[in-house]
Design a protein around this motif. Structure first.
Motif, PDB file in Angstrom:
ATOM      1  N   GLU A 254       0.762  -1.000   0.169  1.00 38.27           N
ATOM      2  CA  GLU A 254      -0.065   0.052  -0.010  1.00 38.27           C
ATOM      3  C   GLU A 254       0.821   1.277   0.034  1.00 38.27           C
ATOM      4  N   ALA A 255       1.920   1.417   0.762  1.00 36.95           N
ATOM      5  CA  ALA A 255       2.828   2.451   0.722  1.00 36.95           C
ATOM      6  C   ALA A 255       3.489   2.841  -0.690  1.00 36.95           C
ATOM      7  N   ALA A 256       3.775   1.711  -1.474  1.00 35.64           N
ATOM      8  CA  ALA A 256       4.355   1.736  -2.468  1.00 35.64           C
ATOM      9  C   ALA A 256       3.336   2.613  -3.444  1.00 35.64           C
ATOM     10  N   LEU A 257       2.037   1.961  -3.502  1.00 32.56           N
ATOM     11  CA  LEU A 257       1.119   2.365  -4.397  1.00 32.56           C
ATOM     12  C   LEU A 257       0.787   3.874  -4.062  1.00 32.56           C
ATOM     13  N   LEU A 258       0.689   4.271  -2.979  1.00 37.40           N
ATOM     14  CA  LEU A 258       0.550   5.659  -2.502  1.00 37.40           C
ATOM     15  C   LEU A 258       1.649   6.319  -2.982  1.00 37.40           C
ATOM     16  N   SER A 259       2.727   6.083  -3.077  1.00 38.96           N
ATOM     17  CA  SER A 259       3.899   6.947  -3.553  1.00 38.96           C
ATOM     18  C   SER A 259       3.776   7.284  -5.052  1.00 38.96           C
ATOM     19  N   ALA A 260       3.260   6.050  -5.770  1.00 39.90           N
ATOM     20  CA  ALA A 260       3.348   6.019  -7.251  1.00 39.90           C
ATOM     21  C   ALA A 260       2.095   7.028  -7.654  1.00 39.90           C
ATOM     22  N   LEU A 261       0.917   7.197  -6.904  1.00 40.11           N
ATOM     23  CA  LEU A 261       0.096   7.885  -6.915  1.00 40.11           C
ATOM     24  C   LEU A 261       0.255   9.241  -6.814  1.00 40.11           C
ATOM     25  N   GLN A 262       1.042   9.812  -5.602  1.00 40.09           N
ATOM     26  CA  GLN A 262       1.314  11.125  -5.201  1.00 40.09           C
ATOM     27  C   GLN A 262       2.184  11.590  -6.456  1.00 40.09           C
ATOM     28  N   GLU A 263       3.056  10.773  -6.983  1.00 32.99           N
ATOM     29  CA  GLU A 263       4.129  11.200  -8.084  1.00 32.99           C
ATOM     30  C   GLU A 263       3.351  11.127  -9.072  1.00 32.99           C
ATOM     31  N   LEU A 285      -4.628   6.706   1.540  1.00 30.14           N
ATOM     32  CA  LEU A 285      -4.860   6.203   0.300  1.00 30.14           C
ATOM     33  C   LEU A 285      -6.451   6.582   0.386  1.00 30.14           C
ATOM     34  N   LEU A 286      -7.025   6.458   1.271  1.00 35.56           N
ATOM     35  CA  LEU A 286      -8.639   6.876   1.137  1.00 35.56           C
ATOM     36  C   LEU A 286      -8.872   8.459   0.853  1.00 35.56           C
ATOM     37  N   ALA A 287      -7.829   9.290   1.081  1.00 33.11           N
ATOM     38  CA  ALA A 287      -7.727  10.500   0.983  1.00 33.11           C
ATOM     39  C   ALA A 287      -7.513  10.916  -0.555  1.00 33.11           C
ATOM     40  N   HIS A 288      -6.866  10.008  -1.360  1.00 27.88           N
ATOM     41  CA  HIS A 288      -6.219  10.418  -2.553  1.00 27.88           C
ATOM     42  C   HIS A 288      -7.334  10.510  -3.553  1.00 27.88           C
ATOM     43  N   PRO A 289      -7.248  11.462  -4.346  1.00 30.39           N
ATOM     44  CA  PRO A 289      -8.562  11.667  -5.240  1.00 30.39           C
ATOM     45  C   PRO A 289      -8.741  10.655  -6.381  1.00 30.39           C
ATOM     46  N   ALA A 290      -7.777  10.009  -6.629  1.00 35.95           N
ATOM     47  CA  ALA A 290      -7.909   8.885  -7.802  1.00 35.95           C
ATOM     48  C   ALA A 290      -7.834   7.473  -7.356  1.00 35.95           C
ATOM     49  N   VAL A 291      -8.198   7.504  -5.990  1.00 31.48           N
ATOM     50  CA  VAL A 291      -8.408   5.986  -5.314  1.00 31.48           C
ATOM     51  C   VAL A 291     -10.084   5.796  -5.164  1.00 31.48           C
ATOM     52  N   LEU A 292     -10.440   4.714  -5.697  1.00 33.02           N
ATOM     53  CA  LEU A 292     -11.824   4.103  -5.429  1.00 33.02           C
ATOM     54  C   LEU A 292     -11.967   3.061  -4.529  1.00 33.02           C
ATOM     55  N   ALA A 293     -12.627   3.226  -3.198  1.00 32.31           N
ATOM     56  CA  ALA A 293     -12.420   2.267  -2.367  1.00 32.31           C
ATOM     57  C   ALA A 293     -13.605   1.744  -1.848  1.00 32.31           C
ATOM     58  N   SER A 294     -13.483   0.351  -1.456  1.00 34.69           N
ATOM     59  CA  SER A 294     -14.818  -0.440  -0.772  1.00 34.69           C
ATOM     60  C   SER A 294     -14.125  -1.489   0.259  1.00 34.69           C
ATOM     61  N   PRO A 295     -14.685  -1.755   1.178  1.00 37.28           N
ATOM     62  CA  PRO A 295     -14.218  -2.472   2.362  1.00 37.28           C
ATOM     63  C   PRO A 295     -14.396  -3.893   2.260  1.00 37.28           C
ATOM     64  N   HIS A 296     -13.720  -4.451   1.132  1.00 40.00           N
ATOM     65  CA  HIS A 296     -14.023  -6.096   1.123  1.00 40.00           C
ATOM     66  C   HIS A 296     -15.451  -6.525   0.900  1.00 40.00           C
ATOM     67  N   THR A 297     -15.972  -5.865   0.172  1.00 43.55           N
ATOM     68  CA  THR A 297     -17.502  -6.062  -0.377  1.00 43.55           C
ATOM     69  C   THR A 297     -17.705  -6.443  -1.582  1.00 43.55           C
TER      70      THR A 297
END
Length: 348
Positions: A254-263, A285-297
């Motif tokens: 998750e940390a590596a993904l966040l870095s790639a999105l922020q960059e 990651l929940l605060a990033h505008p390009a992330v679509l999130a759901s809680p394992h649903t």
């Protein structure tokens, strides 16, 4: 003393996944299903489980209390346990190696929620390509001034890489065919001919990551896949590519993904599974505008729940007279049959 197998007792904690488990189990005259309440001392719960030959175990690791995860310690308290069936396709709460050593069959309900998960993953892909999460955030903030700043992309004709081509991955390939996508698949368990028969082209993971406009994860969490999509793997992805996972937490860093999105190296991410479930509201990651999130649903649909619960009841019913289907540990077969037959002889 061995238990009497004139009735094959199956225990579940607190609630079944769906009422169809109970209605399907009622069709097997040899099964006796027992609810075990959790609002009692741990020793009482263990004693109730010890009277059962089958354990219907919650699949979500953060929902099932730790004492009831199927570990060597729990197995030692359940010497006559024969079968553990997971609530779903996943079995994160079950130590498969420990079960095999104890002669306990492990069953999952693979394929039962494939439609729900595949539709969820496809929906995430479409919404991310059209930049819906970013558009919604801008509208809520009142910052929309130029629609062209939110220009999206179409799925039609794009290259999609599927990491894992089992039940869900194969259904994804079928859905993507409607859009005329080129589908690549990395799955070491399948040969090229099998993958072609499921609508994809076999490639190795590095090639998939470098060629795909969209990467969608559909592999199980194993020792080999844990941490597989790390900073190096994400670094191989095409600029602007989209990453979606409806598989399991801990496959993706998750940390590596966040870095790639922020960059700005990736165009977006759809996340249904997390290292901690549900993730805390403060997760970056929940605060990033390009992330679509759901809680394992992804697999939590009325249809999937009913189907998966019925499959579990049928597996317990089959175990009374033979091998249960969908064995996660097929190497246990002979030991399981010998243990079951020994209990039958003792009960005669």
């Amino acid at each position: 003393m061995s238990l009497n197998l004139s009735r094959f007792r199956v225990g579940y904690l607190e609630r079944p996944m769906n009422e169809s488990f109970l209605t399907t189990a009622a069709g097997f005259p040899d099964l006796e299903v027992r609810r075990i309440a959790l609002d009692q001392p741990e020793a009482a719960v263990a004693a109730a489980l010890a009277e059962c030959h089958g354990y219907y175990a919650w699949a979500a690791r953060h929902e099932l209390p730790l004492p009831w995860h199927v570990t060597p310690a729990l197995l030692a308290r359940l010497p006559d346990l024969l079968v553990v069936a997971s609530y779903g396709a996943g079995y994160d709460t079950i130590d498969v190696e420990a079960c095999t050593a104890a002669g306990v069959a492990v069953v999952n309900q693979a394929g039962g929620n494939a439609e729900g998960v595949a539709e969820h993953a496809l929906g995430m892909i479409l919404l991310l390509l059209k930049r819906v999460p970013e558009a919604q955030a801008a509208m809520r903030a009142g910052t929309v001034s130029d629609r062209n700043a939110l220009i999206g992309r179409e799925l039609a004709g794009r290259t999609v890489g599927l990491v894992g081509l089992g039940h869900v991955g194969a259904r994804m390939a079928q859905l993507l065919a409607v859009f005329g996508c080129r589908v690549l698949a990395a799955d070491p368990a399948l040969d090229a001919a099998t993958i072609a028969g499921r609508g994809a082209t076999k490639v190795e993971l590095p090639e998939l990551l470098g060629a795909a406009d969209i990467v969608s994860l559909h592999c199980p969490l194993t020792a080999e896949t844990r941490g597989m999509i790390d900073a190096a793997a994400i670094g191989r992805m095409r600029p602007g590519a989209i990453l979606v996972t409806t598989a399991r937490g801990f496959i993706l860093d998750e940390a590596a993904l966040l870095s790639a999105l922020q960059e700005g190296r990736l165009g977006g991410a759809g996340l249904d599974v997390w290292e901690e479930e549900p993730p805390p509201a403060s997760h970056p990651l929940l605060a990033h505008p390009a992330v679509l999130a759901s809680p394992h649903t992804a697999g939590v649909t009325a249809e999937s729940r009913a189907r998966v619960a019925s499959m579990a009841a049928e597996a317990f019913g089959a175990a009374v007279h033979g091998l249960p289907p969908r064995l996660v540990n097929p190497e246990v077969a002979d030991r399981f049959l010998a243990r079951r037959d020994a209990l039958l002889r003792a009960a005669a």
